[in-house]
Design an enzyme around this catalytic site. Structure first.
Site, PDB file in Angstrom:
ATOM      1  N   GLU A   1       0.828  -1.213   0.000  1.00 14.90           N
ATOM      2  CA  GLU A   1       0.000   0.000   0.000  1.00 14.90           C
ATOM      3  C   GLU A   1       0.858   1.256   0.000  1.00 14.90           C
ATOM      4  O   GLU A   1       0.549   2.240  -0.672  1.00 14.90           O
ATOM      5  CB  GLU A   1      -0.947   0.017   1.215  1.00 14.90           C
ATOM      6  CG  GLU A   1      -1.946  -1.140   1.258  1.00 14.90           C
ATOM      7  CD  GLU A   1      -3.025  -1.063   0.186  1.00 14.90           C
ATOM      8  OE1 GLU A   1      -3.042  -0.091  -0.585  1.00 14.90           O
ATOM      9  OE2 GLU A   1      -3.854  -1.996   0.124  1.00 14.90           O
TER      10      GLU A   1
ATOM     11  N   ARG B   1       0.845   3.788  -3.269  1.00  7.87           N
ATOM     12  CA  ARG B   1       0.228   5.103  -3.036  1.00  7.87           C
ATOM     13  C   ARG B   1       1.270   6.183  -2.789  1.00  7.87           C
ATOM     14  O   ARG B   1       1.188   7.277  -3.348  1.00  7.87           O
ATOM     15  CB  ARG B   1      -0.732   5.028  -1.845  1.00  7.87           C
ATOM     16  CG  ARG B   1      -1.839   3.999  -2.046  1.00  7.87           C
ATOM     17  CD  ARG B   1      -2.856   4.025  -0.922  1.00  7.87           C
ATOM     18  NE  ARG B   1      -3.640   2.790  -0.913  1.00  7.87           N
ATOM     19  CZ  ARG B   1      -4.904   2.704  -0.532  1.00  7.87           C
ATOM     20  NH1 ARG B   1      -5.550   3.758  -0.118  1.00  7.87           N
ATOM     21  NH2 ARG B   1      -5.534   1.540  -0.542  1.00  7.87           N
TER      22      ARG B   1
ATOM     23  N   GLU C   1     -11.873   0.789 -10.471  1.00 11.15           N
ATOM     24  CA  GLU C   1     -11.533  -0.125 -11.574  1.00 11.15           C
ATOM     25  C   GLU C   1     -12.393   0.048 -12.829  1.00 11.15           C
ATOM     26  O   GLU C   1     -11.888  -0.028 -13.951  1.00 11.15           O
ATOM     27  CB  GLU C   1     -11.580  -1.592 -11.102  1.00 11.15           C
ATOM     28  CG  GLU C   1     -10.473  -1.965 -10.124  1.00 11.15           C
ATOM     29  CD  GLU C   1     -10.682  -1.438  -8.711  1.00 11.15           C
ATOM     30  OE1 GLU C   1     -11.842  -1.078  -8.385  1.00 11.15           O
ATOM     31  OE2 GLU C   1      -9.699  -1.361  -7.943  1.00 11.15           O
TER      32      GLU C   1
ATOM     33  N   ASP D   1      -5.228  -9.955  -8.257  1.00 16.15           N
ATOM     34  CA  ASP D   1      -5.493  -9.030  -9.371  1.00 16.15           C
ATOM     35  C   ASP D   1      -4.272  -8.358 -10.000  1.00 16.15           C
ATOM     36  O   ASP D   1      -3.957  -8.551 -11.175  1.00 16.15           O
ATOM     37  CB  ASP D   1      -6.536  -7.969  -8.961  1.00 16.15           C
ATOM     38  CG  ASP D   1      -6.242  -7.301  -7.602  1.00 16.15           C
ATOM     39  OD1 ASP D   1      -5.223  -7.638  -6.969  1.00 16.15           O
ATOM     40  OD2 ASP D   1      -7.037  -6.438  -7.181  1.00 16.15           O
TER      41      ASP D   1
HETATM   42  C1  DMJ Z   1      -6.250   0.628  -4.952  1.00 19.04           C
HETATM   43  O1  DMJ Z   1      -5.438   0.812  -3.865  1.00 19.04           O
HETATM   44  C2  DMJ Z   1      -5.508  -0.004  -6.102  1.00 19.04           C
HETATM   45  O2  DMJ Z   1      -6.195   0.215  -7.293  1.00 19.04           O
HETATM   46  C3  DMJ Z   1      -5.294  -1.474  -5.898  1.00 19.04           C
HETATM   47  O3  DMJ Z   1      -4.708  -2.069  -7.027  1.00 19.04           O
HETATM   48  C4  DMJ Z   1      -6.605  -2.161  -5.615  1.00 19.04           C
HETATM   49  N1  DMJ Z   1      -7.330  -1.541  -4.545  1.00 19.04           N
HETATM   50  C5  DMJ Z   1      -7.494  -0.102  -4.561  1.00 19.04           C
HETATM   51  C6  DMJ Z   1      -8.673   0.394  -5.373  1.00 19.04           C
HETATM   52  O4  DMJ Z   1      -9.740  -0.418  -5.449  1.00 19.04           O
END
Ligand code: DMJ
Length: 525
Positions: free
Chosen positions: A156, A160, A424, A289
Site C-alpha cells: 500500500e 500510493r 476499476e 489481481d
Molecule cells: C487501490 O489501492 C488499487 O487500485 C489497488 O490495485 C486495488 N485496490 C485499490 C482500489 O480499489
C-alpha cells in the site's frame, strides 16, 4: 430492523397497504430526497418498504451513439468540481491525515503519513488545480517525514506513496518529490530481508524492521508482485540497482513456482519457504489481481523486451479464458468467475473490472486482437454491475446467474452490497475510450459520476463509501473517503472525458496500480 417492519407490513390489509404506497409515491414525487438527506442517518424504516421500479437490464448501445451532450469542457469541469468538493472536506477536517471521515467531520489514520494528500498530488496537477497543488506541496516540504515509528504495509505504501511521489516528480520536475521518494523507498527495503526473498507485508519505517502479519508468515501474491514498477523506476532514477534487484528477484521466483493453474496464481505465498500456500483458489480479484496487471505493465515499462513477463501474462490470459470465463443468464454477459478447489464459482469482485482496461492496453501494444474483443465484452459487464443496481453504483462483489430461466443476471449477497468509491470500472472505461474512441464509454462514465454525486456526496465536503448500493433511499454511508477516490477514481474520470490523447499519453506513460503515471523508459520508445 427489516424483519420487524416486514411483519408489521404483512399485518396490514390490502387496502391499507395500497393507501400507504400511494401516499409514499406522491410524497416521493413531491420531494425527491437530495443526497445529503440520504446521509443524515434518519431514513425511516418505512422507506425500506418502497417498491423499486428499476428495470434490470439496460441495452447499452441503443441511445449512446454520439458524443456526450455536455461539452468536453463541462464534463472536465464536473470532475474538477467533484475533486474540489472532496478536497474541501479533506482540508477542513483531515488535513495532513490519512483519510477523511466526511460525516463525522474527522479523519482516520492508517500509516499517519498524509496518505490522501500524497495520493492526490498528481491528480491535482493533471486537473490543473495549481493553487491546491501548491498548498499540498508545501505540506510535503515542511511537514511530511518518514522518520516515524510506524508499521506500514509494503504494497500500500509503495503504490500510493512511492508511486505518487515518483509520478509527481515526473510531471512537475520538482526534485522535492524525488528526494521524498528516495527516502520512503530506502525505508521500505528491510521488507525484503526474508529467508525466501519474498518480502514481508509490513515494515516499520522508523526502526528499519519488517515482519509478516501477526497471525501468519504468508504474504499476499498480488502484494509482493505489484511493487515492481515503482522500485524499478526508483533504481533508474537513482542509478542504484538495489531496488530493482529485490523486486525482480520476486518475479523470477514466482515465475518458477509450482502450483499455478494455466498461468493463474494462488492468493498466498510463504515468506519462509517461498512457496504458494492455501492453494486451490484462483481469482482475478482480491489478492491476485494486480499480479496480472504488473506482468503486462512491467513489460511495457521496460520497452517490451522482458519476454518472460510477456509469456507469463499471455499464459495467464489463456488461463482466464479456459477456466474463469462464463456467460450469465438471461442476458449473456461475459463475466470472470473463480475456481475454488476445482469448482467454478460465478463470483466476481468489482476489483476484476481492472481487466478490460489491461486487455485493451495489451492489444494496443500489439497483443492479439481477441484481447480487445474480450475487453469490450467485460467492459459491458462491469458497466452492468453499476446500472443494474438501484443506486446505479456497483457493489463490491456480484454473483452471476448461469442457469437458464434466470430473471436477472446477477445477485448480490447482503454482506457484499457496499461501494468503496473504487476506480476499476472508470479506469477501464478510460482505456477503452482512448483506444476505440467510442463515445458510449464516456456516457457510461458520466452516469457513474452522476451516481457518485447523488448517493455518496456529503454536503459539508467529501464523498463517502456506502454500505448498500441496493437502497437508493438509504445507501447507509460508511463515513470514509478512501485515498484512491482522489488518486484514481476522479483522475480516470477526468482522463476519460478529455479528448486529448497526449494528456498522459499511453505511449509514454504506464499507470501504476494506484493510477500514478510512470514513464515508459526512454530507451524503450
Ligand atoms: C487501490 O489501492 C488499487 O487500485 C489497488 O490495485 C486495488 N485496490 C485499490 C482500489 O480499489
Amino acid at each position: 430492523h427489516f424483519a420487524r417492519a416486514g411483519c408489521r407490513w404483512k399485518q396490514l390489509s390490502k387496502l391499507q397497504r395500497s393507501l400507504i404506497l400511494l401516499v409514499l409515491v406522491i410524497c416521493g414525487m413531491a420531494s425527491y430526497p437530495i443526497v445529503t438527506e440520504h446521509l443524515r442517518g434518519t431514513a425511516p424504516v418505512i422507506k425500506h418498504l418502497m417498491v423499486r421500479g428499476r428495470s434490470h437490464y439496460e441495452k447499452p448501445q441503443a441511445n449512446h451513439k454520439g458524443k456526450l451532450s455536455n461539452s468536453e469542457a463541462s464534463c472536465l469541469e464536473a470532475v474538477q468540481k467533484a475533486f474540489l468538493h472532496s478536497w474541501k472536506g479533506y482540508k477542513d477536517f483531515a488535513w495532513g491525515h490519512d483519510e477523511l471521515r466526511p460525516l463525522s467531520k474527522s479523519y482516520s489514520e492508517w500509516f499517519g503519513l498524509g496518505l490522501t494528500l500524497i495520493d492526490a498530488l498528481d491528480t491535482m496537477w493533471i486537473l490543473g488545480l495549481k493553487e491546491e497543488f501548491e498548498e499540498a506541496r508545501s505540506w510535503v516540504a515542511t511537514e511530511l517525514t518518514f522518520n516515524k515509528n510506524v508499521d506500514v504495509n509494503l504494497f500500500e505504501s509503495t503504490i500510493r506513496i512511492l508511486g505518487g511521489l515518483l509520478s509527481t516528480y515526473h510531471l512537475t520536475g520538482d526534485t522535492l518529490f524525488l528526494e521524498k521518494a528516495k527516502d520512503i523507498g530506502s525505508r521500505l527495503m528491510p521488507a525484503f530481508n526474508t529467508p525466501s526473498k519474498i518480502p514481508y507485508s509490513d515494515v516499520n519505517i522508523g526502526k528499519g524492521t519488517a515482519h509478516p502479519p501477526r497471525w501468519t508468515s504468508d504474504s499476499t501474491v498480488a502484494e509482493v508482485t505489484s511493487i515492481q514498477l515503482e522500485f524499478r523506476e526508483l533504481s533508474r532514477l537513482t542509478h542504484e540497482p538495489k531496488y530493482q534487484v529485490v523486486v525482480s528477484e520476486v518475479m523470477k521466483r514466482v515465475h518458477k513456482l509450482e502450483g499455478k493453474l494455466d498461468g493463474l496464481v494462488p492468493m498466498f505465498i510463504n515468506t519462509n519457504s517461498g512457496q504458494f500456500t492455501h492453494q486451490g483458489i484462483y481469482t482475478m480479484g482480491a489478492r491476485a489481481d494486480s499480479y496480472y496487471e504488473y506482468l503486462l505493465k512491467q513489460w511495457i515499462q521496460g520497452g517490451m523486451t522482458e519476454n518472460q513477463l510477456l509469456a507469463d501474462y499471455l499464459q495467464a490470459i489463456e488461463g482466464v479464458k479456459k477456466n474463469l470465463l462464463q456467460k450469465s443468464s438471461p442476458n449473456g454477459l461475459t463475466f470472470v468467475g473463480e475456481i475454488t478447489h476445482g469448482q467454478f464459482s460465478p463470483k466476481m469482485d468489482h476489483l476484476v473490472c481492472f481487466l478490460p482496461g489491461i486487455l485493451a492496453l495489451g492489444a494496443h501494444n500489439g497483443l492479439p486482437t481477441d484481447h480487445m474483443d474480450l475487453a469490450k465484452q467485460l467492459m459491458e459487464t462491469c458497466y452492468q454491475m453499476y446500472i443494474q443496481m438501484e443506486t446505479g453504483l456497483s457493489p463490491e462483489i456480484v454473483h452471476f446467474n448461469m442457469h437458464q430461466g434466470s430473471v436477472q443476471d446477477m445477485n448480490v449477497k447482503l454482506a457484499d452490497r457496499h461501494n468503496l468509491l473504487r476506480p476499476e470500472t472508470v479506469e477501464s472505461l478510460f482505456y477503452l475510450y482512448r483506444f476505440t474512441g467510442d463515445h458510449k464509454y464516456q456516457h457510461w462514465g458520466w452516469k457513474i459520476l452522476q451516481n457518485f454525486n447523488k448517493y455518496t456526496k456529503v454536503s459539508s465536503g467529501g464523498y463517502t463509501s456506502i454500505n448498500n448500493v441496493r437502497d437508493p433511499d438509504y445507501p447507509s454511508p460508511r463515513d470514509k473517503m478512501e485515498s484512491f477516490f482522489l488518486g484514481e477514481t476522479l483522475k480516470y474520470l477526468y482522463l476519460l472525458f478529455s479528448d486529448d490523447p497526449n494528456l498522459i499519453s499511453l505511449d509514454h506513460y504506464v499507470f501504476n496500480t494506484e493510477a500514478h503515471p510512470l514513464p515508459i523508459w526512454p530507451s524503450a520508445t
